[in-house]
Write an enzyme that holds these catalytic residues in place. Sequence first.
Site, PDB file in Angstrom:
ATOM      1  CG  ASP A   1      32.278  68.075 -27.873  1.00 27.07           C
ATOM      2  OD1 ASP A   1      32.683  66.903 -27.990  1.00 27.07           O
ATOM      3  OD2 ASP A   1      31.169  68.369 -27.375  1.00 27.07           O
TER       4      ASP A   1
ATOM      5  CE1 TYR B   1      24.103  56.203 -32.164  1.00 36.16           C
ATOM      6  CE2 TYR B   1      23.918  53.815 -32.210  1.00 36.16           C
ATOM      7  CZ  TYR B   1      24.697  54.953 -32.110  1.00 36.16           C
ATOM      8  OH  TYR B   1      26.056  54.843 -31.946  1.00 36.16           O
TER       9      TYR B   1
ATOM     10  CE  LYS C   1      26.453  56.676 -34.895  1.00 35.51           C
ATOM     11  NZ  LYS C   1      27.560  57.648 -34.943  1.00 35.51           N
TER      12      LYS C   1
HETATM   13  N1  LIG Z   1      29.943  54.205 -26.893  1.00 40.85           N
HETATM   14  C1  LIG Z   1      29.534  53.234 -27.746  1.00 40.85           C
HETATM   15  O1  LIG Z   1      29.233  52.088 -27.332  1.00 40.85           O
HETATM   16  C2  LIG Z   1      29.486  53.511 -29.217  1.00 40.85           C
HETATM   17  C3  LIG Z   1      29.269  52.421 -30.084  1.00 40.85           C
HETATM   18  C4  LIG Z   1      29.214  52.635 -31.456  1.00 40.85           C
HETATM   19  C5  LIG Z   1      29.364  53.921 -31.946  1.00 40.85           C
HETATM   20  N2  LIG Z   1      29.562  54.967 -31.097  1.00 40.85           N
HETATM   21  C6  LIG Z   1      29.723  56.296 -31.675  1.00 40.85           C
HETATM   22  O2  LIG Z   1      30.957  56.833 -31.256  1.00 40.85           O
HETATM   23  C7  LIG Z   1      30.893  58.259 -31.317  1.00 40.85           C
HETATM   24  C8  LIG Z   1      31.446  58.813 -30.021  1.00 40.85           C
HETATM   25  O3  LIG Z   1      30.613  58.377 -28.965  1.00 40.85           O
HETATM   26  P1  LIG Z   1      31.130  58.178 -27.450  1.00 40.85           P
HETATM   27  O4  LIG Z   1      30.773  56.823 -27.063  1.00 40.85           O
HETATM   28  O5  LIG Z   1      32.514  58.665 -27.352  1.00 40.85           O
HETATM   29  O6  LIG Z   1      30.085  59.136 -26.711  1.00 40.85           O
HETATM   30  P2  LIG Z   1      30.286  60.396 -25.748  1.00 40.85           P
HETATM   31  O7  LIG Z   1      28.907  60.782 -25.365  1.00 40.85           O
HETATM   32  O8  LIG Z   1      31.277  60.086 -24.705  1.00 40.85           O
HETATM   33  O9  LIG Z   1      30.922  61.496 -26.713  1.00 40.85           O
HETATM   34  C9  LIG Z   1      30.166  62.098 -27.726  1.00 40.85           C
HETATM   35  C10 LIG Z   1      30.698  63.509 -27.955  1.00 40.85           C
HETATM   36  O10 LIG Z   1      29.932  64.099 -29.021  1.00 40.85           O
HETATM   37  C11 LIG Z   1      29.623  65.432 -28.622  1.00 40.85           C
HETATM   38  N3  LIG Z   1      28.394  65.904 -29.258  1.00 40.85           N
HETATM   39  C12 LIG Z   1      27.141  65.444 -29.041  1.00 40.85           C
HETATM   40  N4  LIG Z   1      26.261  66.223 -29.673  1.00 40.85           N
HETATM   41  C13 LIG Z   1      26.969  67.187 -30.300  1.00 40.85           C
HETATM   42  C14 LIG Z   1      26.606  68.306 -31.088  1.00 40.85           C
HETATM   43  N5  LIG Z   1      25.324  68.624 -31.329  1.00 40.85           N
HETATM   44  N6  LIG Z   1      27.593  69.088 -31.598  1.00 40.85           N
HETATM   45  C15 LIG Z   1      28.898  68.807 -31.321  1.00 40.85           C
HETATM   46  N7  LIG Z   1      29.296  67.786 -30.544  1.00 40.85           N
HETATM   47  C16 LIG Z   1      28.333  66.982 -30.042  1.00 40.85           C
HETATM   48  C17 LIG Z   1      29.418  65.333 -27.112  1.00 40.85           C
HETATM   49  O11 LIG Z   1      29.487  66.619 -26.484  1.00 40.85           O
HETATM   50  C18 LIG Z   1      30.521  64.387 -26.707  1.00 40.85           C
HETATM   51  O12 LIG Z   1      31.713  65.093 -26.412  1.00 40.85           O
HETATM   52  C19 LIG Z   1      29.431  58.598 -31.572  1.00 40.85           C
HETATM   53  O13 LIG Z   1      29.252  58.914 -32.940  1.00 40.85           O
HETATM   54  C20 LIG Z   1      28.709  57.310 -31.230  1.00 40.85           C
HETATM   55  O14 LIG Z   1      27.485  57.186 -31.899  1.00 40.85           O
HETATM   56  C21 LIG Z   1      29.645  54.789 -29.735  1.00 40.85           C
END
Ligand SMILES: NC(=O)c1ccc[n+]([C@@H]2O[C@H](COP(=O)([O-])OP(=O)(O)OC[C@H]3O[C@@H](n4cnc5c(N)ncnc54)[C@H](O)[C@@H]3O)[C@@H](O)[C@H]2O)c1
Length: 286
Positions: A33, A155, A159
């Site tokens: 991370d 976004y 994806k």
């Molecule tokens: N939360 C939702 O509703 C949702 C829905 C569909 C897809 N997603 C996808 O799920 C995945 C996880 O998201 P989440 O909801 O757990 O969000 P979150 O923000 O809780 O976690 C995202 C993590 O990615 C890390 N990150 C961000 N930029 C980074 C970088 N430049 N280098 C390394 N790490 C980095 C952050 O520090 C964080 O720990 C993402 O790819 C997101 O697009 C989330």
Amino acid sequence: MARTIVVTGAASGIGQALAALLTRRGEHVVAVDVTSGDVVADLSTRRGRDDAVEGVLDETGGRIDAVVANAGLALPVRETVAVNHFGAVDLLTGLRPSLAASSRAPRAVVTSSMATLLPVHAPLVEACLAGDEDRALALAAELEAAGPQAAATIYPSSKRALSRWVRRVAPLPVWAGAGIPLNAVAPGVVRTPMTAAMTATADGRAALDAVVPMPLGGYLEAGQVAALLAWLVSAENTHVCGQTVHVDGGSDVLLRGDDVWSWHDADPGTLSPRTGVATTHVPVAT
Ligand SMILES: NC(=O)c1ccc[n+]([C@@H]2O[C@H](COP(=O)([O-])OP(=O)(O)OC[C@H]3O[C@@H](n4cnc5c(N)ncnc54)[C@H](O)[C@@H]3O)[C@@H](O)[C@H]2O)c1
């Protein structure tokens, strides 16, 4: 014996829940991370991705069995393309030779999104798929500058490109041919820090529900997505190849409807444009 599984975005949300689940199951997790973890690296830059690959190889001695490229941003800015598409693709590409050397069920998965179904900016998707990061970031910067409606396509574009990349490369000799299932998951709305501001208010929830209908079960918890990711990187997953598996409470089926097979019916007997394989029905004895 524990398998070694690399999880990016492991400091928060889905990645954190997955790291905890895999650890409870006795696996060895290498958390990557930008904020904290076994390997701290910024996946938004080429340099950071090289550092991430190098850090994982140092940490594991090059012995890894699965990679979950999950880190992501949902902001309407160019960094979102850098992390969501290029961060995932470059990490997987960099670690693929180590996966190929694993004799303990090598697997790979990315976290995509149901947002692949939302409006995208086609040239941005194509630039991502062409591997042209400079052009992709320039296009995203233009969208950013053009206002909120245009920026909102950043976004989904990141994806859509990621899910298409998975479909494109998963059947190739370097992935399927090397015995490595590569897939994606597409969550609907998940309660994590990424969505906390939106899900906290009635207006935010109404805005989300208008674009992400989820008749089954309402919003997801991070652990519910983690369970699917854990299965896709488990030894039990032997033949799922190149799929984007929706875990979205019904968004995909509501938005795309029941017929996602029309391409096949348009001209029966033609060859698939990509593979040249005949698409004619093969009669099956019943
Ligand atoms: N939360 C939702 O509703 C949702 C829905 C569909 C897809 N997603 C996808 O799920 C995945 C996880 O998201 P989440 O909801 O757990 O969000 P979150 O923000 O809780 O976690 C995202 C993590 O990615 C890390 N990150 C961000 N930029 C980074 C970088 N430049 N280098 C390394 N790490 C980095 C952050 O520090 C964080 O720990 C993402 O790819 C997101 O697009 C989330």
